[in-house]
Design a protein around this motif. Structure first.
Motif, PDB file in Angstrom:
ATOM      1  N   ASP A  32      34.240 -16.832  -4.629  1.00 21.97           N
ATOM      2  CA  ASP A  32      33.020 -17.617  -4.375  1.00 21.97           C
ATOM      3  C   ASP A  32      33.424 -18.855  -3.593  1.00 21.97           C
ATOM      4  OD1 ASP A  32      30.658 -16.320  -5.850  1.00 21.97           O
ATOM      5  OD2 ASP A  32      32.247 -16.280  -7.349  1.00 21.97           O
ATOM      6  N   MET A  43      21.596 -21.697  -7.058  1.00 23.32           N
ATOM      7  CA  MET A  43      21.464 -20.456  -7.805  1.00 23.32           C
ATOM      8  C   MET A  43      21.893 -19.228  -7.004  1.00 23.32           C
ATOM      9  SD  MET A  43      20.620 -21.205 -10.804  1.00 23.32           S
ATOM     10  CE  MET A  43      20.127 -19.623 -11.482  1.00 23.32           C
ATOM     11  N   PRO A  45      24.381 -16.583  -5.954  1.00 20.05           N
ATOM     12  CA  PRO A  45      23.633 -15.423  -5.487  1.00 20.05           C
ATOM     13  C   PRO A  45      22.595 -14.881  -6.465  1.00 20.05           C
ATOM     14  CG  PRO A  45      25.659 -14.692  -6.459  1.00 20.05           C
ATOM     15  CD  PRO A  45      25.640 -16.194  -6.599  1.00 20.05           C
ATOM     16  N   TYR A  46      22.356 -15.570  -7.562  1.00 20.15           N
ATOM     17  CA  TYR A  46      21.478 -14.998  -8.596  1.00 20.15           C
ATOM     18  C   TYR A  46      20.008 -15.054  -8.208  1.00 20.15           C
ATOM     19  CZ  TYR A  46      25.853 -15.310 -11.034  1.00 20.15           C
ATOM     20  OH  TYR A  46      27.175 -15.165 -11.369  1.00 20.15           O
ATOM     21  N   MET A  47      19.636 -16.001  -7.373  1.00 13.08           N
ATOM     22  CA  MET A  47      18.291 -16.037  -6.800  1.00 13.08           C
ATOM     23  C   MET A  47      18.462 -16.164  -5.292  1.00 13.08           C
ATOM     24  SD  MET A  47      16.429 -18.589  -9.522  1.00 13.08           S
ATOM     25  CE  MET A  47      14.875 -18.577  -8.620  1.00 13.08           C
ATOM     26  N   ASN A  49      20.286 -14.114  -1.799  1.00 14.25           N
ATOM     27  CA  ASN A  49      21.650 -13.668  -1.569  1.00 14.25           C
ATOM     28  C   ASN A  49      22.023 -13.860  -0.109  1.00 14.25           C
ATOM     29  OD1 ASN A  49      21.036 -10.936  -0.099  1.00 14.25           O
ATOM     30  ND2 ASN A  49      19.765 -10.887  -1.954  1.00 14.25           N
ATOM     31  N   HIS A 340      23.757  -7.032  -1.887  1.00 15.17           N
ATOM     32  CA  HIS A 340      23.605  -6.146  -3.032  1.00 15.17           C
ATOM     33  C   HIS A 340      24.835  -5.280  -3.280  1.00 15.17           C
ATOM     34  CE1 HIS A 340      19.513  -7.451  -3.136  1.00 15.17           C
ATOM     35  NE2 HIS A 340      19.259  -6.967  -1.943  1.00 15.17           N
ATOM     36  N   GLU A 343      26.694  -8.103  -6.066  1.00 13.92           N
ATOM     37  CA  GLU A 343      25.636  -9.084  -6.285  1.00 13.92           C
ATOM     38  C   GLU A 343      26.063 -10.353  -7.020  1.00 13.92           C
ATOM     39  OE1 GLU A 343      22.764  -6.556  -8.194  1.00 13.92           O
ATOM     40  OE2 GLU A 343      21.570  -6.427  -6.357  1.00 13.92           O
ATOM     41  N   GLU A 344      27.197 -10.341  -7.685  1.00  8.94           N
ATOM     42  CA  GLU A 344      27.577 -11.493  -8.489  1.00  8.94           C
ATOM     43  C   GLU A 344      28.295 -12.576  -7.681  1.00  8.94           C
ATOM     44  OE1 GLU A 344      29.812 -10.094 -11.780  1.00  8.94           O
ATOM     45  OE2 GLU A 344      28.118  -9.072 -12.736  1.00  8.94           O
ATOM     46  N   HIS A 345      28.515 -12.342  -6.411  1.00  9.76           N
ATOM     47  CA  HIS A 345      29.281 -13.300  -5.598  1.00  9.76           C
ATOM     48  C   HIS A 345      28.524 -13.633  -4.322  1.00  9.76           C
ATOM     49  CE1 HIS A 345      32.668 -12.782  -8.297  1.00  9.76           C
ATOM     50  NE2 HIS A 345      32.478 -11.471  -8.205  1.00  9.76           N
ATOM     51  N   GLN A 346      28.761 -14.875  -3.789  1.00  8.91           N
ATOM     52  CA  GLN A 346      28.025 -15.311  -2.605  1.00  8.91           C
ATOM     53  C   GLN A 346      28.836 -15.136  -1.331  1.00  8.91           C
ATOM     54  OE1 GLN A 346      29.875 -18.123  -1.947  1.00  8.91           O
ATOM     55  NE2 GLN A 346      29.633 -19.689  -3.489  1.00  8.91           N
TER      56      GLN A 346
END
Length: 354
Positions: A32, A43, A45-47, A49, A340, A343-346
């Protein structure tokens, strides 16, 4: 009873390295990379991406943020500019893939509006447009077929966990996508050659690469319909034209995601090289001026030299390197934009170690 709490910054203290089998390409991995994002972007990549990005002439990193869902207006869709160390600089505006020019403009294919525009990074004014905004070419019997299929929980862009079956090409076959359409129908990426010509991949509802001259005048279109079969090679014929880049010899490298292949063209539109199979759905491609890097949604990075030889391979299926696209800077550092596919990383950074 002994109570303990682990350090919440433990990952920052762990040095993780990745290298090719021969040790020629070695990197330190940062999962990240963006730092100091403003509150309305924290927020990610949670909101929302980061769907794509590129490196500017000064090695600044430009990242395209797809904003929040219909349930949340935050974060806003925009371009995020980071410095070479990953620190936040500013937001600008834009989506999907794009490319920054040497004369401080950015060219943005607007996938949803089926056109592209060039924006001055200083004044934020539009320099030129390509195609007609909101007027896709007539190459589908139902121009809204992609939206209709998605609304019925049908075909989505394939991800590693879904395997290679049921890809985006199925809806093309079912709904009689024509061989080719003129610019554009949901364009996906852009790059430039040494003479200033523009090349666009037009792959979400078309099967094409389009060439424009340095003044933005349309020149020609290449491509056509490939075969949805991993054992049948179709150089120059596409399934989903997802990304492209131009190397130092003005060859155009095109990622054909559903075909699991990369097509390489010269400036005349002739196929000069082709690589397929075991690329984990090549989704993004970039060059550092020497090597060409292809990232697959499934977690592979394949490295080519300008003579079309494979000189390095990184990652494993469903590993850390799953990406939507990739960017390379002048030092050979790599930046993966997961979306996608991871998804947990930006932004995933691979810092090159000499």
């Amino acid at each position: 009873m002994k109570m303990m709490h682990c350090d919440e910054k433990r990952t920052e203290r762990q040095n993780v390295f990745i290298e090719t089998a021969d040790g020629k390409f070695k990197y330190q991995l940062f999962m990240d990379y963006a730092k100091g994002l403003p509150k309305n972007l924290e927020m990610v990549p949670y909101m929302g991406n980061i769907s794509g990005g590129c490196v500017g002439p000064d090695d600044s990193l430009y990242c395209g943020l797809r904003g929040g869902s219909f349930m949340s207006p935050e974060p806003p869709s925009c371009l995020i500019k980071l410095d070479s160390e990953g620190n936040f600089v500013e937001t600008i505006g834009g989506l999907h893939f794009f490319e920054v020019t040497d004369h401080h403009t950015v060219v943005i294919p607007d996938t949803g509006m089926s056109y592209a525009y060039e924006l001055d990074l200083d004044t934020k004014e539009v320099v030129r447009t390509f195609g007609e905004r909101g007027k896709p070419c007539d190459n589908l019997s139902d121009p809204y077929v992609f939206t209709r299929v998605r609304m019925r929980n049908g075909i989505f862009a394939t991800e590693p966990q879904h395997g290679y079956n049921g890809g985006s090409y199925e809806w093309m076959l079912k709904h009689e996508l024509k061989e080719l359409g003129k610019p554009f129908h949901n364009p996906t990426d852009v790059d430039f050659d040494s003479e200033g010509n523009y090349y666009f991949s037009d792959g979400y509802s078309n099967l094409a690469v389009h060439k424009f001259d340095k003044n933005g005048k349309y020149v020609e279109t290449w491509g056509g319909k490939g075969v949805f079969d991993p054992y049948t090679d179709t150089p120059g014929k596409f399934l989903v034209v997802h990304s492209l880049c131009v190397d130092k010899n003005d060859n155009i490298w095109v990622c054909d995601r559903e075909k699991d292949a990369v097509h390489v063209f010269n400036k005349k539109g002739e196929v000069v090289a082709y690589c397929s199979n075991n690329m984990a759905q090549p989704s993004g491609v970039d060059t550092d001026g020497t090597y060409i890097y292809v990232v697959g949604r499934g977690g592979y990075i394949t490295i080519f030299d300008p003579e079309f030889n494979i000189v390095g391979e990184l990652g494993f299926f469903n590993g850390n390197l799953r990406g939507h696209t990739i960017a390379a800077d002048s030092k050979g550092n790599l930046y993966i934009f997961p979306t996608h596919a991871n998804e947990e990383h930006q932004i995933i950074a691979l810092k090159r170690i000499s």
